[in-house]
Design a protein around this motif. Sequence first.
Motif, PDB file in Angstrom:
ATOM      1  N   VAL A 240       0.837  -1.205   0.000  1.00  0.00           N
ATOM      2  CA  VAL A 240       0.000   0.000   0.000  1.00  0.00           C
ATOM      3  C   VAL A 240       0.868   1.251   0.000  1.00  0.00           C
ATOM      4  CG1 VAL A 240      -1.654   1.343   1.359  1.00  0.00           C
ATOM      5  CG2 VAL A 240      -1.975  -1.122   1.097  1.00  0.00           C
ATOM      6  N   ARG A 241       1.894   1.257   0.844  1.00  0.00           N
ATOM      7  CA  ARG A 241       2.762   2.435   0.954  1.00  0.00           C
ATOM      8  C   ARG A 241       3.466   2.746  -0.364  1.00  0.00           C
ATOM      9  NH1 ARG A 241       7.928   3.855   1.703  1.00  0.00           N
ATOM     10  NH2 ARG A 241       8.638   1.692   1.553  1.00  0.00           N
ATOM     11  N   LEU A 242       3.849   1.717  -1.085  1.00  0.00           N
ATOM     12  CA  LEU A 242       4.625   1.920  -2.309  1.00  0.00           C
ATOM     13  C   LEU A 242       3.772   2.295  -3.510  1.00  0.00           C
ATOM     14  CD1 LEU A 242       7.195  -1.021  -2.030  1.00  0.00           C
ATOM     15  CD2 LEU A 242       7.637   1.420  -1.689  1.00  0.00           C
ATOM     16  N   TYR A 243       2.579   1.707  -3.635  1.00  0.00           N
ATOM     17  CA  TYR A 243       1.873   1.797  -4.909  1.00  0.00           C
ATOM     18  C   TYR A 243       0.477   2.413  -4.847  1.00  0.00           C
ATOM     19  CZ  TYR A 243       5.630  -1.422  -6.060  1.00  0.00           C
ATOM     20  OH  TYR A 243       6.862  -1.994  -6.217  1.00  0.00           O
ATOM     21  N   HIS A 244      -0.026   2.719  -3.668  1.00  0.00           N
ATOM     22  CA  HIS A 244      -1.366   3.305  -3.611  1.00  0.00           C
ATOM     23  C   HIS A 244      -1.349   4.718  -4.208  1.00  0.00           C
ATOM     24  CE1 HIS A 244      -5.178   4.811  -1.960  1.00  0.00           C
ATOM     25  NE2 HIS A 244      -5.522   3.548  -1.851  1.00  0.00           N
ATOM     26  N   PRO A 245      -2.407   5.123  -4.933  1.00  0.00           N
ATOM     27  CA  PRO A 245      -2.433   6.466  -5.540  1.00  0.00           C
ATOM     28  C   PRO A 245      -2.229   7.601  -4.540  1.00  0.00           C
ATOM     29  CG  PRO A 245      -4.191   5.117  -6.452  1.00  0.00           C
ATOM     30  CD  PRO A 245      -3.575   4.314  -5.346  1.00  0.00           C
ATOM     31  N   VAL A 246      -2.740   7.444  -3.319  1.00  0.00           N
ATOM     32  CA  VAL A 246      -2.552   8.495  -2.320  1.00  0.00           C
ATOM     33  C   VAL A 246      -1.069   8.667  -1.997  1.00  0.00           C
ATOM     34  CG1 VAL A 246      -2.997   9.150   0.082  1.00  0.00           C
ATOM     35  CG2 VAL A 246      -4.848   8.257  -1.325  1.00  0.00           C
ATOM     36  N   SER A 247      -0.328   7.557  -2.005  1.00  0.00           N
ATOM     37  CA  SER A 247       1.113   7.639  -1.778  1.00  0.00           C
ATOM     38  C   SER A 247       1.779   8.437  -2.898  1.00  0.00           C
ATOM     39  CB  SER A 247       1.712   6.233  -1.700  1.00  0.00           C
ATOM     40  OG  SER A 247       3.094   6.285  -1.427  1.00  0.00           O
ATOM     41  N   ALA A 248       1.323   8.206  -4.131  1.00  0.00           N
ATOM     42  CA  ALA A 248       1.859   8.972  -5.262  1.00  0.00           C
ATOM     43  C   ALA A 248       1.480  10.446  -5.144  1.00  0.00           C
ATOM     44  CB  ALA A 248       1.338   8.394  -6.574  1.00  0.00           C
ATOM     45  N   GLN A 249       0.251  10.718  -4.692  1.00  0.00           N
ATOM     46  CA  GLN A 249      -0.172  12.107  -4.499  1.00  0.00           C
ATOM     47  C   GLN A 249       0.675  12.786  -3.428  1.00  0.00           C
ATOM     48  OE1 GLN A 249      -4.319  11.826  -3.550  1.00  0.00           O
ATOM     49  NE2 GLN A 249      -4.941  11.282  -5.625  1.00  0.00           N
ATOM     50  N   ALA A 250       1.016  12.035  -2.388  1.00  0.00           N
ATOM     51  CA  ALA A 250       1.859  12.593  -1.331  1.00  0.00           C
ATOM     52  C   ALA A 250       3.216  13.007  -1.889  1.00  0.00           C
ATOM     53  CB  ALA A 250       2.027  11.573  -0.205  1.00  0.00           C
ATOM     54  N   ASP A 251       3.766  12.186  -2.788  1.00  0.00           N
ATOM     55  CA  ASP A 251       5.044  12.544  -3.408  1.00  0.00           C
ATOM     56  C   ASP A 251       4.899  13.762  -4.315  1.00  0.00           C
ATOM     57  OD1 ASP A 251       6.353  10.473  -2.131  1.00  0.00           O
ATOM     58  OD2 ASP A 251       6.018   9.050  -3.764  1.00  0.00           O
ATOM     59  N   LEU A 252       3.731  13.913  -4.934  1.00  0.00           N
ATOM     60  CA  LEU A 252       3.497  15.086  -5.784  1.00  0.00           C
ATOM     61  C   LEU A 252       3.505  16.370  -4.963  1.00  0.00           C
ATOM     62  CD1 LEU A 252       0.731  13.809  -8.238  1.00  0.00           C
ATOM     63  CD2 LEU A 252       3.109  14.328  -8.771  1.00  0.00           C
ATOM     64  N   ASN A 253       3.122  16.274  -3.692  1.00  0.00           N
ATOM     65  CA  ASN A 253       3.190  17.445  -2.821  1.00  0.00           C
ATOM     66  C   ASN A 253       4.614  17.974  -2.733  1.00  0.00           C
ATOM     67  OD1 ASN A 253       0.694  18.316  -1.880  1.00  0.00           O
ATOM     68  ND2 ASN A 253       0.548  16.672  -0.402  1.00  0.00           N
TER      69      ASN A 253
ATOM     70  N   SER B 231       2.337  -0.194 -12.016  1.00  0.00           N
ATOM     71  CA  SER B 231       1.945   0.672 -13.131  1.00  0.00           C
ATOM     72  C   SER B 231       0.777   1.584 -12.785  1.00  0.00           C
ATOM     73  CB  SER B 231       1.576  -0.192 -14.351  1.00  0.00           C
ATOM     74  OG  SER B 231       2.658  -1.022 -14.722  1.00  0.00           O
ATOM     75  N   GLY B 232       0.308   1.515 -11.535  1.00  0.00           N
ATOM     76  CA  GLY B 232      -0.806   2.360 -11.123  1.00  0.00           C
ATOM     77  C   GLY B 232      -2.162   1.813 -11.509  1.00  0.00           C
ATOM     78  N   ARG B 233      -2.246   0.499 -11.739  1.00  0.00           N
ATOM     79  CA  ARG B 233      -3.524  -0.126 -12.086  1.00  0.00           C
ATOM     80  C   ARG B 233      -4.074  -0.894 -10.888  1.00  0.00           C
ATOM     81  NH1 ARG B 233      -1.601  -3.317 -17.338  1.00  0.00           N
ATOM     82  NH2 ARG B 233       0.103  -3.686 -15.856  1.00  0.00           N
ATOM     83  N   PRO B 234      -5.393  -0.833 -10.655  1.00  0.00           N
ATOM     84  CA  PRO B 234      -5.980  -1.550  -9.508  1.00  0.00           C
ATOM     85  C   PRO B 234      -5.902  -3.055  -9.696  1.00  0.00           C
ATOM     86  CG  PRO B 234      -7.709  -0.631 -10.894  1.00  0.00           C
ATOM     87  CD  PRO B 234      -6.411  -0.090 -11.427  1.00  0.00           C
ATOM     88  N   MET B 235      -5.826  -3.772  -8.577  1.00  0.00           N
ATOM     89  CA  MET B 235      -5.744  -5.229  -8.606  1.00  0.00           C
ATOM     90  C   MET B 235      -6.881  -5.828  -7.788  1.00  0.00           C
ATOM     91  SD  MET B 235      -1.661  -5.956  -8.266  1.00  0.00           S
ATOM     92  CE  MET B 235      -1.590  -5.408  -6.574  1.00  0.00           C
ATOM     93  N   LEU B 236      -7.191  -7.078  -8.073  1.00  0.00           N
ATOM     94  CA  LEU B 236      -8.226  -7.815  -7.349  1.00  0.00           C
ATOM     95  C   LEU B 236      -7.609  -9.029  -6.670  1.00  0.00           C
ATOM     96  CD1 LEU B 236     -11.195  -7.813  -9.899  1.00  0.00           C
ATOM     97  CD2 LEU B 236     -10.946  -6.403  -7.862  1.00  0.00           C
ATOM     98  N   LEU B 237      -8.030  -9.282  -5.440  1.00  0.00           N
ATOM     99  CA  LEU B 237      -7.578 -10.474  -4.740  1.00  0.00           C
ATOM    100  C   LEU B 237      -8.251 -11.718  -5.310  1.00  0.00           C
ATOM    101  CD1 LEU B 237      -7.649  -9.348  -1.001  1.00  0.00           C
ATOM    102  CD2 LEU B 237      -5.631  -9.827  -2.368  1.00  0.00           C
ATOM    103  N   GLU B 238      -7.484 -12.770  -5.453  1.00  0.00           N
ATOM    104  CA  GLU B 238      -8.066 -14.058  -5.820  1.00  0.00           C
ATOM    105  C   GLU B 238      -8.872 -14.591  -4.631  1.00  0.00           C
ATOM    106  OE1 GLU B 238      -8.061 -15.443  -8.621  1.00  0.00           O
ATOM    107  OE2 GLU B 238      -6.344 -14.731  -9.790  1.00  0.00           O
ATOM    108  N   ASN B 239      -9.845 -15.435  -4.916  1.00  0.00           N
ATOM    109  CA  ASN B 239     -10.700 -15.976  -3.855  1.00  0.00           C
ATOM    110  C   ASN B 239      -9.921 -16.817  -2.852  1.00  0.00           C
ATOM    111  OD1 ASN B 239     -12.970 -14.787  -5.008  1.00  0.00           O
ATOM    112  ND2 ASN B 239     -13.405 -16.574  -6.297  1.00  0.00           N
ATOM    113  N   GLU B 240      -8.789 -17.385  -3.290  1.00  0.00           N
ATOM    114  CA  GLU B 240      -8.018 -18.264  -2.414  1.00  0.00           C
ATOM    115  C   GLU B 240      -7.171 -17.502  -1.396  1.00  0.00           C
ATOM    116  OE1 GLU B 240      -7.901 -18.329  -5.690  1.00  0.00           O
ATOM    117  OE2 GLU B 240      -9.110 -20.119  -6.158  1.00  0.00           O
ATOM    118  N   ILE B 241      -7.053 -16.197  -1.555  1.00  0.00           N
ATOM    119  CA  ILE B 241      -6.189 -15.410  -0.666  1.00  0.00           C
ATOM    120  C   ILE B 241      -6.964 -15.004   0.581  1.00  0.00           C
ATOM    121  CG2 ILE B 241      -4.812 -13.317  -0.457  1.00  0.00           C
ATOM    122  CD1 ILE B 241      -4.349 -13.460  -3.456  1.00  0.00           C
TER     123      ILE B 241
END
Length: 462
Positions: free
Chosen positions: A34-47, A249-259
């Motif tokens: 989450v810290r590395l790739y979440h969009p809010v983290s990228a927005q924080a760096d844009l600040n 790449s900034g694309r959302p991901m989905l958890l597999e049902n087994e996770i």
Amino acid sequence: MKKLTLVLLVISLSYSVKAQDTLRLNFAEYMEWVRLYHPVSAQADLNLRMGQMEVRQARGGFDPLIYGNLDTKDYKESSYYDKREAGVSIPTWMGVELNGAFEQNSGSYLNPESTVPSGGLLSAGASVNLGQGLILDERRAALRKAQIYKQASEVERTKLLNELNLGATDMYWRWALAYENLNVLKEGVELARFRFNSVKISFEQGDLAAIDTVEAFSQLLNRQYRLQTAENTYFAATQELNTYLWDESGRPMLLENEIVPEGLFDEFALNPDFDELRMAIANHPELLLTDYELASLDVERRLKGQQIIPTVKLKYNFLAESFSQFEGSQFYENNYKWGLSVYTPLLWRKSRGAVGLAKAKMDFKQNSRDLKELQLRTKLESELNNWTIVNQQLLTFTENVKSLQALLTGEMRRFEIGESSLFLVNAREVSVFDSRLTLNELASKLRISYAKTRYAAGMGFE
């Protein structure tokens, strides 16, 4: 959307294979993702970038300026004048403006003061404010404000990341709670189904009354209903958790049902350092942001204070026909021009009003800061107390679950020897399952409460 595949998990997430072929999403690795790739983290760096650009823009006020002028007039085959000028102006941080110019003028009707040698005239000198603007002017104030904004942008980044940390933590443990509750209710359904089948066989053999089969079937239906609700809750929690998972790449991901999440009762560092958190609140992002606002207002106050001082501007330039003539030139001996301009309002009402307004804004902001600090410390104490209470409740209820389990075991033994009824066994079993659900909720609350204590102290991913 991109699936959170096994390949990605091997690279980025810690997991373990269970007996039912499930993959475990470790909390620590999830938070790092989450810290590395979440969009809010990228927005924080844009600040940070915006802060850097503000400073660059303000420094542009000190960029050297080159200029050129051409002014000519011809009328009735007569050259009235032909004036040409080129020069450079260099502002400095000390408030002194260096300048140099070259003039070449000619014409029949040229103004005498514009007359220069036929080869042109060089000038080099400086202008300085001796009154208003000597200590601070608009350009220096703008740069100082930009530097303050840059520092504030770093704190704003921390604030955004802290909010992201709390939101991601809360979502993970709510997801874990939904999963644990789902497993408990699945177990309850299996037990109810097994008991119903056993009671049905006993009824067919004449050992139990028909009403006992109704009781067992009613319990099975009730638990199936609760399981369906839990399945829906778990599905919704999984979907919400997906909003925190993004790839490189900034694309959302989905958890597999087994996770699945890690267990609520796995070993976890949940003991906040009360003294450390109370000390850390002095550097809370909201307080630091207010401090930077006060610093910016102080720059504005100092700038307004300069307006009360009279404007006194001194200019001096050496004059020469070639660069070599500048060597050995003496002040006020020959080949120079200078000027002095002085002006000031008589009553200074506008300036004094501006200074008073700036001071009032600072006092208002300081009062707001004092109140904010008190509110933050109160909030921290509330969160620390909440963690203490939830921790005590978890310990208390753990013992309660053990006691209820012992009562259920005893009631089942009595039922086996004919001293109890199916109704009492079901009642004991319902109490056990309800208490296990409550215990799960307390375990989830304790982990979320730990994150809230850190957030209240202004901490996050650190």
